[in-house]
Design a protein around this motif. Structure first.
Motif, short mmCIF file in Angstrom:
data_model
loop_
_atom_site.label_atom_id
_atom_site.label_comp_id
_atom_site.label_asym_id
_atom_site.label_seq_id
_atom_site.Cartn_x
_atom_site.Cartn_y
_atom_site.Cartn_z
N ASP A 81 -18.19 66.58 51.68
CA ASP A 81 -18.23 65.12 51.56
C ASP A 81 -19.37 64.49 52.36
O ASP A 81 -19.47 63.26 52.42
N ILE A 82 -20.20 65.30 53.01
CA ILE A 82 -21.23 64.73 53.88
C ILE A 82 -22.59 65.36 53.61
O ILE A 82 -22.69 66.45 53.04
N LEU A 83 -23.63 64.65 54.05
CA LEU A 83 -24.99 65.18 54.06
C LEU A 83 -25.43 65.26 55.53
O LEU A 83 -25.47 64.24 56.23
N ILE A 84 -25.73 66.46 56.01
CA ILE A 84 -26.06 66.65 57.42
C ILE A 84 -27.53 66.33 57.66
O ILE A 84 -28.42 66.98 57.09
N VAL A 85 -27.79 65.31 58.46
CA VAL A 85 -29.15 64.85 58.75
C VAL A 85 -29.76 65.70 59.85
O VAL A 85 -29.15 65.93 60.89
N GLN A 86 -31.00 66.16 59.64
CA GLN A 86 -31.73 66.94 60.64
C GLN A 86 -32.78 66.10 61.36
O GLN A 86 -33.14 66.37 62.50
N ALA A 87 -33.32 65.09 60.67
CA ALA A 87 -34.30 64.19 61.29
C ALA A 87 -34.24 62.84 60.59
O ALA A 87 -33.95 62.77 59.40
N VAL A 88 -34.51 61.80 61.35
CA VAL A 88 -34.52 60.44 60.77
C VAL A 88 -35.76 59.71 61.25
O VAL A 88 -36.14 59.80 62.43
N GLY A 89 -36.44 59.03 60.32
CA GLY A 89 -37.65 58.28 60.65
C GLY A 89 -37.43 56.80 60.44
O GLY A 89 -36.75 56.39 59.49
N VAL A 90 -37.99 55.98 61.34
CA VAL A 90 -37.81 54.52 61.28
C VAL A 90 -39.17 53.87 61.10
O VAL A 90 -40.10 54.09 61.88
N ASP A 91 -39.28 53.04 60.05
CA ASP A 91 -40.51 52.30 59.78
C ASP A 91 -40.10 50.95 59.18
O ASP A 91 -38.90 50.67 58.99
N LYS A 92 -41.07 50.11 58.89
CA LYS A 92 -40.80 48.84 58.21
C LYS A 92 -41.68 48.75 56.97
O LYS A 92 -42.83 49.21 56.98
N ASN A 93 -41.13 48.16 55.89
CA ASN A 93 -41.92 47.99 54.68
C ASN A 93 -42.69 46.67 54.74
O ASN A 93 -42.61 45.93 55.73
N GLN A 94 -43.40 46.37 53.66
CA GLN A 94 -44.27 45.19 53.66
C GLN A 94 -43.48 43.89 53.76
O GLN A 94 -43.99 42.88 54.24
N SER A 95 -42.22 43.88 53.32
CA SER A 95 -41.40 42.67 53.40
C SER A 95 -40.71 42.53 54.76
O SER A 95 -39.95 41.59 54.97
N GLY A 96 -40.96 43.48 55.66
CA GLY A 96 -40.39 43.38 57.00
C GLY A 96 -39.04 44.02 57.16
O GLY A 96 -38.45 43.99 58.24
N GLN A 97 -38.52 44.63 56.09
CA GLN A 97 -37.22 45.30 56.18
C GLN A 97 -37.39 46.69 56.79
O GLN A 97 -38.46 47.32 56.68
N PHE A 98 -36.33 47.16 57.42
CA PHE A 98 -36.38 48.52 57.98
C PHE A 98 -36.33 49.54 56.85
O PHE A 98 -35.55 49.41 55.90
N LYS A 99 -37.18 50.53 56.97
CA LYS A 99 -37.22 51.63 55.99
C LYS A 99 -36.94 52.93 56.74
O LYS A 99 -37.71 53.33 57.61
N LEU A 100 -35.81 53.54 56.42
CA LEU A 100 -35.42 54.77 57.09
C LEU A 100 -35.61 55.95 56.14
O LEU A 100 -35.27 55.87 54.95
N THR A 101 -36.15 57.03 56.66
CA THR A 101 -36.32 58.27 55.90
C THR A 101 -35.47 59.34 56.53
O THR A 101 -35.49 59.52 57.75
N PHE A 102 -34.70 60.04 55.70
CA PHE A 102 -33.76 61.05 56.19
C PHE A 102 -34.17 62.43 55.70
O PHE A 102 -34.50 62.61 54.53
N GLN A 103 -34.12 63.39 56.60
CA GLN A 103 -34.32 64.80 56.23
C GLN A 103 -32.95 65.47 56.34
O GLN A 103 -32.39 65.59 57.43
N VAL A 104 -32.38 65.87 55.20
CA VAL A 104 -31.00 66.39 55.18
C VAL A 104 -30.98 67.82 54.64
O VAL A 104 -31.83 68.22 53.83
N LEU A 105 -29.99 68.58 55.10
CA LEU A 105 -29.83 69.95 54.62
C LEU A 105 -29.36 69.95 53.18
O LEU A 105 -28.56 69.12 52.77
N LYS A 106 -29.86 70.89 52.40
CA LYS A 106 -29.39 71.03 51.02
C LYS A 106 -27.97 71.56 51.02
O LYS A 106 -27.62 72.44 51.82
#
Length: 374
Positions: free
Chosen positions: A29-54
């Motif tokens: 029932d879950i996706l195990i996250v190994q790394a998470v990146g935090v950035d902002k897009n052009q509209s100023g919203q937070f954009k998170l990128t997740f690296q998850v195990l298959k």
């Protein structure tokens, strides 16, 4: 009758102590996250990128790909008005909820770091699923490409990135910083913290399929805002002052001769005295080295050893002075002299180069000369 009532009462009380698994999460029932990146897009919203195990790796660890070309992870992004909002919005595009208790790395974009990260880090320290011992880094690369990089050795890029950061003990030019350590440094009187600045590069000039992580420099934060960078030499000066040197190589050049010394054991202390409104710091360093490399035909005499030790002392003092000079340029107490001063005098230090004097005493020793007599 009393025994019957006592037994009945005990029977009803037992379920109250069997609540340990009430909030369990099944692997399906879950996706195990190994790394998470935090950035902002052009509209100023937070954009998170997740690296998850298959998921197939979770079902059977033997399914972990043996080749780095067959990655055991996949990456995706989500956006939101806050970091927490972006995390929950991830469920709009994936079929399982993200699970962060095994997260190894938190990556912050250079753009967000310049704007200030005190509020960004709040959820990583507050929410119960996040680990405060995850490593914390900054990058100028596109975070999606950074986390989705195909690396040469590991099938899980976060694992390889973690190993690269932890290699500081061999080079004495960087330092790994966990999230709680960053918070601890930022909450001192100096309000200054450093974290690794990591980019990617090709292993070879003509290679483009794989990327290697590279700790290019150290990012300097003052009151949670990125204010500048330390070169490897400046960072080594900071490590001497902080007593964090483990090992490393110091090349010593005497004329045309070159000698490489390997640091094997080191210690440092800082004392402070106050006189006429000025703070006088004394940094004492004891270092033991081995001769690891010699580009010279000269015989290793006692006079040559003394020359090498003298040049090593000079190189160490230069590194510390470079870190101190950068500290004044950024108006940022990188060496945490203010904390040392406060612990002695219970007063804040006026961080001004006219109010601070630092003397450096280095006692070097060369213990061994390798497996060759000459």
């Amino acid at each position: 009758m009393k025994k019957f009532v006592a037994a009945l009462t005990l029977l009803f009380l037992i379920p109250a102590f069997l609540t340990g698994c009430w909030n369990r999460k099944e692997l399906n029932d879950i996706l195990i996250v190994q790394a998470v990146g935090v950035d902002k897009n052009q509209s100023g919203q937070f954009k998170l990128t997740f690296q998850v195990l298959k998921p197939k790796v979770l079902k059977n660890p033997t399914n972990l790909p043996s080749s780095s070309q067959q990655k055991g992870v996949w990456c995706f992004s989500s956006t939101g008005k806050s970091v927490f909002d972006a995390i929950r919005n991830a469920t709009l595009s994936c079929d399982k909820k993200l699970f962060f208790s095994h997260n190894k790395i938190i990556v912050i974009s250079e753009k967000v770091a310049h704007q200030g990260i005190e509020n960004v880090l709040d959820i990583f320290l507050r929410y119960h699923e996040f680990r405060p011992d995850a490593y914390f880094i900054v990058t100028s690369d596109d975070i999606e490409k950074f986390l989705d990089a195909t690396v040469p050795i590991e099938s899980i890029p976060a694992k390889e990135l973690e190993n690269v950061i932890k290699n500081y003990f061999a080079n004495a030019k960087t330092f790994p910083v966990r999230l709680y350590e960053f918070q601890k440094m930022s909450n001192t009187k100096s309000k200054t913290a450093v974290v690794p600045f990591v980019t990617t590069k090709s292993p070879l000039k003509q290679s483009s399929q794989t990327q290697m992580f590279y700790v290019e420099k150290m990012a300097v934060f003052s009151n949670y805002k990125l204010v500048g960078y330390l070169t490897h030499e400046q960072m080594r000066g900071l490590l001497w002052a902080a007593g964090k040197i483990k090992s490393g190589i110091y090349p010593v050049k005497l004329g045309k001769d070159l000698f490489s010394l390997e640091l094997i054991q080191n210690s440092s202390t800082i004392d402070v005295k106050r006189k006429d409104g000025k703070a006088f710091f004394t940094l004492q360093i004891i270092t033991e080295t081995n001769l690891g490399e010699k580009h010279s035909n000269s015989y290793i005499s006692s006079s040559l050893v003394e020359k090498i030790k003298k040049d090593l002392s000079k190189s160490i003092r230069n590194d510390i002075q470079k870190a101190l000079k950068k500290s004044f340029e950024l108006n940022c107490d990188i060496l945490h002299l203010g904390d040392i001063y406060y612990s002695s005098y219970k007063k804040p230090l006026k961080f001004d180069k006219n109010s601070i004097s630092v003397s450096i005493v280095v006692k070097p020793f060369i213990r061994r000369f390798g497996m060759m007599k000459e």
